[in-house]
Design a protein around this motif. Structure first.
Motif, PDB file in Angstrom:
ATOM      1  N   LYS A  52       0.408   3.924  -2.929  1.00 20.79           N
ATOM      2  CA  LYS A  52      -0.098   5.250  -2.570  1.00 20.79           C
ATOM      3  C   LYS A  52       0.784   6.343  -3.152  1.00 20.79           C
ATOM      4  O   LYS A  52       0.283   7.297  -3.764  1.00 20.79           O
ATOM      5  CB  LYS A  52      -0.166   5.389  -1.049  1.00 20.79           C
ATOM      6  N   TRP A  53       2.087   6.221  -3.012  1.00 22.48           N
ATOM      7  CA  TRP A  53       2.995   7.247  -3.521  1.00 22.48           C
ATOM      8  C   TRP A  53       3.014   7.291  -5.049  1.00 22.48           C
ATOM      9  O   TRP A  53       3.126   8.365  -5.649  1.00 22.48           O
ATOM     10  CB  TRP A  53       4.407   7.018  -2.983  1.00 22.48           C
ATOM     11  N   GLU A  57       0.820  -1.213   0.000  1.00 24.95           N
ATOM     12  CA  GLU A  57       0.000   0.000   0.000  1.00 24.95           C
ATOM     13  C   GLU A  57       0.853   1.261   0.000  1.00 24.95           C
ATOM     14  O   GLU A  57       0.516   2.250  -0.670  1.00 24.95           O
ATOM     15  CB  GLU A  57      -0.928  -0.007   1.215  1.00 24.95           C
ATOM     16  N   ARG A  58       1.922   1.238   0.726  1.00 26.42           N
ATOM     17  CA  ARG A  58       2.779   2.425   0.811  1.00 26.42           C
ATOM     18  C   ARG A  58       3.306   2.824  -0.560  1.00 26.42           C
ATOM     19  O   ARG A  58       3.260   3.994  -0.930  1.00 26.42           O
ATOM     20  CB  ARG A  58       3.945   2.135   1.750  1.00 26.42           C
ATOM     21  N   TRP A  59       3.775   1.871  -1.328  1.00 26.03           N
ATOM     22  CA  TRP A  59       4.351   2.178  -2.639  1.00 26.03           C
ATOM     23  C   TRP A  59       3.263   2.556  -3.646  1.00 26.03           C
ATOM     24  O   TRP A  59       3.450   3.455  -4.473  1.00 26.03           O
ATOM     25  CB  TRP A  59       5.151   0.980  -3.146  1.00 26.03           C
TER      26      TRP A  59
END
Length: 257
Positions: free
Chosen positions: A97-98, A93-95
């Motif tokens: 999202k960015w 999710e972190r990657w």
């Protein structure tokens, strides 16, 4: 004192943004406005001419179909995708999202030039290229709205509780998850519609008069007839104002519940 200054700054900002729009709408309602402070008389002639203009009806229809179609496709793809990412691949999710939010930082002129160079000799119709660019443009709005809503309802715990009760993942998604996030889906879709409906750079550079939307129609008429082009802007503004009011109503209704 600080509160008074803040309210005064907000009021001045609103006036700065609203006065040009209000004057444009007033000009579209005037029959003649050249030698006096206020219009000499008011008329609906320009709006009548506008809605009797077949080019305007076609261009407005194309804009609504193009923008509405992209928003519907984006919602149909992103809702299950975000649900699956949060539920099954939370580490990614972190990657994701960015990467999605990073697409919002691409200026329209740079995006258009890059797409022209990449697809100029491609068999892919340029209309599909525009749809892809529009899809990328609204990803941050749809992703963030749906993600926040899924986090608020604690989708992981809801899914686990439904599985304990014997519900399948598809049944859980259709009967539990979707009804709980439908408000956010509507708001995200309406915001995305407003953003795309006001976009001009990409559609002008990639398609221009080949696919005449209401933005292209406005540019063609803006130097020909002042009152007529003001009527176009008035219709444009009223439509976006209606969308904004629906968003505000949905948001306030959610807060009350």
């Amino acid at each position: 004192m600080k509160r008074t200054i803040g309210l005064l700054s907000l009021l001045l900002s609103c006036l700065y943004l609203a006065i040009p729009l209000l004057v444009t709408v007033l000009y579209s309602l005037s029959s003649n406005w050249s030698h006096t402070i206020l219009p000499e008389s008011l008329t609906l002639k320009w709006y009548s001419d506008l809605f009797l203009n077949s080019d305007f009806i076609r261009s407005m229809g194309k804009s609504l179909i193009l923008v509405g179609g992209v928003v519907i496709i984006a919602v149909l793809i992103m809702v299950p995708a975000v649900y699956g990412i949060i539920l099954f691949y939370p580490r990614l999710e972190r990657w994701i999202k960015w990467s999605i939010i990073g697409s919002y930082a691409m200026p329209g002129i740079i995006l258009s030039v890059g797409l022209l160079k990449a697809y100029a000799n491609s068999p892919i119709p340029m209309l599909f290229v525009v749809m892809g660019a529009y899809f990328t443009t609204v990803l941050p709005f749809i992703y963030q709205g749906i993600r926040n809503s899924l986090r608020n309802i604690n989708v992981v715990q809801l899914n686990e509780a439904a599985e304990v009760l014997g519900a399948s993942k598809m049944m859980t998604f259709k009967t539990i998850i979707l009804p709980n996030i439908m408000h956010s889906i509507k708001v995200s879709a309406l915001l995305s519609f407003s953003v795309l409906f006001g976009e001009f750079v990409v559609i002008n550079l990639l398609l221009g008069s080949k696919f005449k939307t209401v933005q292209i129609f406005l540019m063609e008429n803006i130097k020909k007839k002042g009152h007529f082009s003001s009527a176009i802007v008035g219709c444009y503004f009223i439509l976006l104002a209606i969308v904004a009011l629906i968003v505000l109503k949905e948001h306030s209704g959610r807060k009350e519940r």
